[in-house]
Design an enzyme around this catalytic site. Structure first.
Site, PDB file in Angstrom:
ATOM      1  N   PRO A 114      40.003  38.310  42.200  1.00 20.95           N
ATOM      2  CA  PRO A 114      39.503  39.215  42.506  1.00 20.95           C
ATOM      3  C   PRO A 114      39.260  39.287  44.031  1.00 20.95           C
ATOM      4  O   PRO A 114      37.930  39.209  44.332  1.00 20.95           O
ATOM      5  CB  PRO A 114      37.993  39.466  41.893  1.00 20.95           C
ATOM      6  N   LYS A 115      39.680  38.705  44.719  1.00 24.65           N
ATOM      7  CA  LYS A 115      40.525  38.342  46.278  1.00 24.65           C
ATOM      8  C   LYS A 115      40.344  39.854  47.388  1.00 24.65           C
ATOM      9  O   LYS A 115      41.177  40.911  46.848  1.00 24.65           O
ATOM     10  CB  LYS A 115      41.450  37.815  46.855  1.00 24.65           C
ATOM     11  N   LYS A 116      39.637  40.141  47.976  1.00 24.94           N
ATOM     12  CA  LYS A 116      38.999  40.601  49.369  1.00 24.94           C
ATOM     13  C   LYS A 116      39.071  40.381  50.309  1.00 24.94           C
ATOM     14  O   LYS A 116      38.666  38.823  50.599  1.00 24.94           O
ATOM     15  CB  LYS A 116      38.672  42.058  48.928  1.00 24.94           C
TER      16      LYS A 116
END
Length: 245
Positions: A114-116
């Site tokens: 769950p990367k940002k």
């Protein structure tokens, strides 16, 4: 480009892929991990079924990665939550913030991380190990730990890094409805722990609408670790398909 060539592509753009087609090996991957007690009701709001929360703990982690095959040099920070799934203890990866577009793209596309985008840092300030996370121009986390105060058992450090990790992968279709919605599991097994230390630590989180780390408030710091490793990420496997139920 022939149709069979298109079918073999792993990502776009067609003439300059967003990330390298390789298995990612991390050399000198450095962790600052701070485990803290938080509000159990806040945890229940963000941990998806069929995972359960055995105790109200969160681990805030910052990872400094100076040498990654195919990805180069970047830093990452996020929150993971101790959970159980069908009797197995593990962690749920809630969110990750990092300063590398290829690492964001590959993590989301090839797996379910769950990367940002964010701006984390990990560095030594005199006798203190410092980890910070900025979102845009605003500070959302500051972590400090006494630098190498107490040696940590290397097997204990290995167990901390190699705990099974659960994540949600959600990909919408072109009509806006979910096309993929799965709970996946991965676990690091190829690892060498080079050093590990414990020390006193503090963690301060700041409220932000789009980087809501502070929604899981710090009530008590339980433990902190500073770990240096070489490791290779493992592929993820589906353990629950939300669209099939």
């Amino acid at each position: 480009m022939h149709m069979h060539d298109v079918a073999q592509l792993f990502t776009t753009p067609l003439d300059a892929p967003a990330f390298a087609p390789t298995r990612y090996r991390f050399t000198d991957r450095e962790y600052l991990n701070i485990t803290y007690r938080t509000d159990p009701e806040a945890l229940r709001r963000v941990v998806p079924e069929p995972l359960s929360v055995p105790e109200p703990l969160v681990r805030f982690e910052i990872m400094r990665m100076p040498d990654v095959t195919g990805l180069g040099d970047y830093t990452e920070a996020g929150q993971v939550i101790p959970v159980e799934h069908e009797g197995e203890r593990g962690e749920y990866n809630l969110a990750m913030y990092l300063d590398s577009v290829p690492a964001i793209s590959s993590g989301r596309e090839l797996s379910a991380y769950p990367k940002k985008a964010g701006s984390p840092r990990l560095y030594v300030d005199s006798d203190t190990l410092v980890g910070t996370l900025d979102y845009g121009s605003l500070r959302v986390a500051t972590a400090t730990m006494g630098y190498k105060h107490h040696p940590m058992d290397l097997e204990e450090a290995r167990a901390e890094i190699c705990v099974p990790t659960f994540m949600v992968k959600a990909v919408p279709g072109y009509d806006g409805r979910p096309r993929i919605c799965e709970l996946v599991r991965t676990q690091i097994t190829d690892i060498t722990v080079k050093s590990a230390f414990r020390g006193p630590a503090r963690l301060e989180l700041f409220a932000h609408a789009l980087a809501p780390l502070a929604d899981l408030p710090v009530l008590e710091v339980v433990a902190a670790g500073h770990i240096l490793t070489d490791l290779t990420l493992s592929p993820a496997a589906v353990v629950h398909d939300y669209l099939a139920h």
